[in-house]
Design a protein around this motif. Structure first.
Motif, PDB file in Angstrom:
ATOM      1  N   VAL A 125      97.337 -48.344  62.338  1.00 48.33           N
ATOM      2  CA  VAL A 125      96.282 -47.433  62.831  1.00 48.33           C
ATOM      3  C   VAL A 125      96.798 -45.925  62.981  1.00 48.33           C
ATOM      4  O   VAL A 125      97.545 -45.829  63.997  1.00 48.33           O
ATOM      5  CB  VAL A 125      95.599 -47.950  64.128  1.00 48.33           C
ATOM      6  CG1 VAL A 125      94.525 -47.111  64.827  1.00 48.33           C
ATOM      7  CG2 VAL A 125      95.124 -49.423  64.045  1.00 48.33           C
ATOM      8  N   ASP A 126      95.856 -45.213  62.336  1.00 44.11           N
ATOM      9  CA  ASP A 126      96.625 -43.887  62.630  1.00 44.11           C
ATOM     10  C   ASP A 126      95.749 -42.892  63.567  1.00 44.11           C
ATOM     11  O   ASP A 126      94.971 -41.949  63.006  1.00 44.11           O
ATOM     12  CB  ASP A 126      96.360 -43.025  60.972  1.00 44.11           C
ATOM     13  CG  ASP A 126      96.755 -41.924  60.881  1.00 44.11           C
ATOM     14  OD1 ASP A 126      97.529 -41.301  61.900  1.00 44.11           O
ATOM     15  OD2 ASP A 126      96.641 -40.990  60.151  1.00 44.11           O
ATOM     16  N   LEU A 127      95.639 -43.357  64.625  1.00 41.43           N
ATOM     17  CA  LEU A 127      94.832 -42.847  65.871  1.00 41.43           C
ATOM     18  C   LEU A 127      95.867 -42.553  66.904  1.00 41.43           C
ATOM     19  O   LEU A 127      96.671 -43.090  67.234  1.00 41.43           O
ATOM     20  CB  LEU A 127      93.626 -43.636  66.199  1.00 41.43           C
ATOM     21  CG  LEU A 127      92.369 -43.756  65.276  1.00 41.43           C
ATOM     22  CD1 LEU A 127      91.652 -44.758  65.698  1.00 41.43           C
ATOM     23  CD2 LEU A 127      92.040 -42.432  64.891  1.00 41.43           C
ATOM     24  N   ALA A 128      95.629 -41.357  67.796  1.00 45.23           N
ATOM     25  CA  ALA A 128      96.144 -41.272  69.009  1.00 45.23           C
ATOM     26  C   ALA A 128      95.373 -40.650  69.824  1.00 45.23           C
ATOM     27  O   ALA A 128      94.057 -40.031  69.357  1.00 45.23           O
ATOM     28  CB  ALA A 128      97.017 -39.906  68.813  1.00 45.23           C
ATOM     29  N   GLU A 195      83.820 -47.674  49.705  1.00 47.50           N
ATOM     30  CA  GLU A 195      83.970 -48.933  49.723  1.00 47.50           C
ATOM     31  C   GLU A 195      84.282 -49.217  51.008  1.00 47.50           C
ATOM     32  O   GLU A 195      84.889 -48.661  51.781  1.00 47.50           O
ATOM     33  CB  GLU A 195      85.140 -49.072  48.949  1.00 47.50           C
ATOM     34  CG  GLU A 195      85.469 -50.603  48.735  1.00 47.50           C
ATOM     35  CD  GLU A 195      87.086 -50.863  47.928  1.00 47.50           C
ATOM     36  OE1 GLU A 195      87.221 -52.003  47.740  1.00 47.50           O
ATOM     37  OE2 GLU A 195      87.666 -49.836  47.656  1.00 47.50           O
ATOM     38  N   LEU A 196      83.921 -50.527  51.721  1.00 48.01           N
ATOM     39  CA  LEU A 196      84.300 -51.063  52.735  1.00 48.01           C
ATOM     40  C   LEU A 196      85.112 -52.172  52.513  1.00 48.01           C
ATOM     41  O   LEU A 196      84.604 -53.510  52.443  1.00 48.01           O
ATOM     42  CB  LEU A 196      83.182 -51.352  53.733  1.00 48.01           C
ATOM     43  CG  LEU A 196      82.231 -50.407  53.974  1.00 48.01           C
ATOM     44  CD1 LEU A 196      80.920 -50.746  54.666  1.00 48.01           C
ATOM     45  CD2 LEU A 196      82.846 -49.430  54.955  1.00 48.01           C
ATOM     46  N   PRO A 197      86.680 -52.004  52.251  1.00 44.20           N
ATOM     47  CA  PRO A 197      87.127 -53.172  51.662  1.00 44.20           C
ATOM     48  C   PRO A 197      87.202 -54.384  52.599  1.00 44.20           C
ATOM     49  O   PRO A 197      87.536 -54.075  54.023  1.00 44.20           O
ATOM     50  CB  PRO A 197      88.555 -52.636  51.533  1.00 44.20           C
ATOM     51  CG  PRO A 197      88.193 -51.233  51.294  1.00 44.20           C
ATOM     52  CD  PRO A 197      87.198 -50.835  52.309  1.00 44.20           C
ATOM     53  N   VAL A 198      87.382 -55.593  52.337  1.00 46.44           N
ATOM     54  CA  VAL A 198      87.346 -56.849  53.299  1.00 46.44           C
ATOM     55  C   VAL A 198      88.774 -57.007  53.344  1.00 46.44           C
ATOM     56  O   VAL A 198      89.295 -57.445  54.721  1.00 46.44           O
ATOM     57  CB  VAL A 198      86.639 -57.977  52.467  1.00 46.44           C
ATOM     58  CG1 VAL A 198      87.003 -59.425  53.264  1.00 46.44           C
ATOM     59  CG2 VAL A 198      85.186 -57.646  52.176  1.00 46.44           C
ATOM     60  N   GLY A 199      89.627 -56.912  52.418  1.00 47.72           N
ATOM     61  CA  GLY A 199      91.053 -57.280  52.662  1.00 47.72           C
ATOM     62  C   GLY A 199      91.784 -55.781  53.277  1.00 47.72           C
ATOM     63  O   GLY A 199      91.180 -54.975  53.581  1.00 47.72           O
ATOM     64  N   LEU A 200      93.047 -56.047  53.332  1.00 51.03           N
ATOM     65  CA  LEU A 200      94.019 -54.892  53.812  1.00 51.03           C
ATOM     66  C   LEU A 200      94.243 -53.902  52.540  1.00 51.03           C
ATOM     67  O   LEU A 200      94.805 -54.256  51.612  1.00 51.03           O
ATOM     68  CB  LEU A 200      95.082 -55.449  54.466  1.00 51.03           C
ATOM     69  CG  LEU A 200      95.102 -56.321  55.674  1.00 51.03           C
ATOM     70  CD1 LEU A 200      96.181 -56.840  56.314  1.00 51.03           C
ATOM     71  CD2 LEU A 200      94.191 -55.601  56.697  1.00 51.03           C
ATOM     72  N   LEU A 205      99.024 -43.944  57.112  1.00 53.47           N
ATOM     73  CA  LEU A 205     100.540 -44.207  57.530  1.00 53.47           C
ATOM     74  C   LEU A 205     101.293 -45.176  56.404  1.00 53.47           C
ATOM     75  O   LEU A 205     102.259 -45.663  56.815  1.00 53.47           O
ATOM     76  CB  LEU A 205     100.589 -45.008  58.797  1.00 53.47           C
ATOM     77  CG  LEU A 205     100.137 -44.041  60.051  1.00 53.47           C
ATOM     78  CD1 LEU A 205      99.986 -44.735  61.636  1.00 53.47           C
ATOM     79  CD2 LEU A 205     100.559 -42.573  60.285  1.00 53.47           C
ATOM     80  N   ARG A 206     100.591 -45.402  55.409  1.00 56.77           N
ATOM     81  CA  ARG A 206     101.332 -46.194  54.318  1.00 56.77           C
ATOM     82  C   ARG A 206     101.639 -47.440  54.766  1.00 56.77           C
ATOM     83  O   ARG A 206     102.953 -48.179  54.264  1.00 56.77           O
ATOM     84  CB  ARG A 206     102.633 -45.260  53.887  1.00 56.77           C
ATOM     85  CG  ARG A 206     102.216 -44.235  53.064  1.00 56.77           C
ATOM     86  CD  ARG A 206     103.527 -43.211  52.768  1.00 56.77           C
ATOM     87  NE  ARG A 206     103.193 -42.101  52.157  1.00 56.77           N
ATOM     88  CZ  ARG A 206     103.967 -41.080  52.008  1.00 56.77           C
ATOM     89  NH1 ARG A 206     105.238 -41.367  52.188  1.00 56.77           N
ATOM     90  NH2 ARG A 206     103.575 -39.897  51.608  1.00 56.77           N
ATOM     91  N   ILE A 207     100.864 -48.341  55.715  1.00 62.71           N
ATOM     92  CA  ILE A 207     100.886 -49.538  56.235  1.00 62.71           C
ATOM     93  C   ILE A 207      99.576 -50.317  56.013  1.00 62.71           C
ATOM     94  O   ILE A 207      98.784 -49.508  56.229  1.00 62.71           O
ATOM     95  CB  ILE A 207     101.412 -49.482  57.539  1.00 62.71           C
ATOM     96  CG1 ILE A 207     102.891 -48.730  58.029  1.00 62.71           C
ATOM     97  CG2 ILE A 207     101.453 -51.073  58.085  1.00 62.71           C
ATOM     98  CD1 ILE A 207     103.189 -48.614  59.524  1.00 62.71           C
ATOM     99  N   ASN A 208      99.840 -51.460  55.509  1.00 62.63           N
ATOM    100  CA  ASN A 208      98.487 -52.296  55.129  1.00 62.63           C
ATOM    101  C   ASN A 208      97.867 -52.482  56.546  1.00 62.63           C
ATOM    102  O   ASN A 208      98.143 -52.913  57.577  1.00 62.63           O
ATOM    103  CB  ASN A 208      98.898 -53.564  54.617  1.00 62.63           C
ATOM    104  CG  ASN A 208      99.533 -53.419  53.122  1.00 62.63           C
ATOM    105  OD1 ASN A 208      98.984 -52.437  52.338  1.00 62.63           O
ATOM    106  ND2 ASN A 208     100.055 -54.547  52.637  1.00 62.63           N
ATOM    107  N   GLY A 209      96.403 -52.142  56.157  1.00 59.87           N
ATOM    108  CA  GLY A 209      95.527 -52.338  57.533  1.00 59.87           C
ATOM    109  C   GLY A 209      94.194 -51.961  56.910  1.00 59.87           C
ATOM    110  O   GLY A 209      93.870 -51.928  55.782  1.00 59.87           O
TER     111      GLY A 209
END
Length: 229
Positions: A125-128, A195-200, A205-209
């Motif tokens: 999650v790319d949030l602060a 698109e609203l992907p169902v999967g990751l 941040l280059r991490i699956n999410g």
């Protein structure tokens, strides 16, 4: 919408990797502003204010939070090499007098260790988020209420779907020299949910999410901008 926007600047220590690449010949050819940018690199982005009502402090009162991208306040985190920040500054429009419509840009120094909150349980999650306290008579700000947020329930009920038009408001990177700015004047850009992907999928941040894909043209300074459907 415009009044919820703030600009954020992170002043960092120079990167050892960048310094190691400099040769004596390269240094001689550099312009003074290029040398200064290496000695005191700064990174800028957008943030927005969110208000959470709480009757314990009054029926119309709310707690205020600044929301932005994690990579705005942790430059280098995308590459896995977060830089050391020596000072954060938050830029807002300050009223020239209480109740005035005339405003001017002013920076609030935040020091090097403001209590940023991250989703440490989900590093994708790319949030602060940063708790804020601002006297309402001094600052020309307007917080976004949380009841405007899109929720998982809305997505499951197809309240928000592909093709929906969106707009976002943020910093125009070419105007990031705040020394020449008189007030916050963000740019507005438009697009559509692609698109609203169902999967990751890989996040910023280059991490699956979990992500939503929007077709739009953005600039580097737009990082941290709120997106409105």
């Amino acid at each position: 919408v415009m009044k919820s926007i703030v600009f954020i600047k992170a002043d960092c220590e120079p990167s050892p990797d960048e310094l190691a690449k400099l040769t004596p010949d390269a240094i001689v050819k550099m312009k003074p502003e290029e040398v200064e940018a290496i000695r005191h690199p700064s990174f800028v982005g957008t943030g927005f204010l969110v208000g959470i009502g709480d009757e314990r402090i009054g029926k119309a009162a709310q707690f205020l939070y600044l929301v932005t991208n994690r990579h705005v306040v942790q430059p280098g985190v995308v590459e896995g090499k977060p830089r050391k920040v020596v000072n954060y500054s938050v830029y807002l429009n300050r009223r020239n007098s209480p109740g005035s419509n005339e405003v001017h840009l002013e920076a609030i120094p935040m020091g090097s260790t403001p209590p940023w909150l991250f989703r440490d349980d989900d590093p994708s999650v790319d949030l602060a988020v940063l708790p804020m306290v601002l006297p309402p008579t001094e600052w020309d700000d307007l917080a976004v209420p949380t009841d405007l947020f899109a929720t998982p329930e809305m997505l499951n009920q197809k309240t928000v779907v592909e093709g929906e038009p969106v707009f976002f408001v943020g910093l125009f990177i070419q105007l990031s020299d705040f020394s020449n700015a008189s007030k916050i004047e963000p740019i507005m850009r438009t697009g559509a949910i692609a698109e609203l992907p169902v999967g990751l999928e890989k996040t910023t941040l280059r991490i699956n999410g979990h992500i939503y894909l929007v077709e739009a043209h953005s600039f580097g300074g737009n990082s941290g901008s709120p997106v409105f459907v």
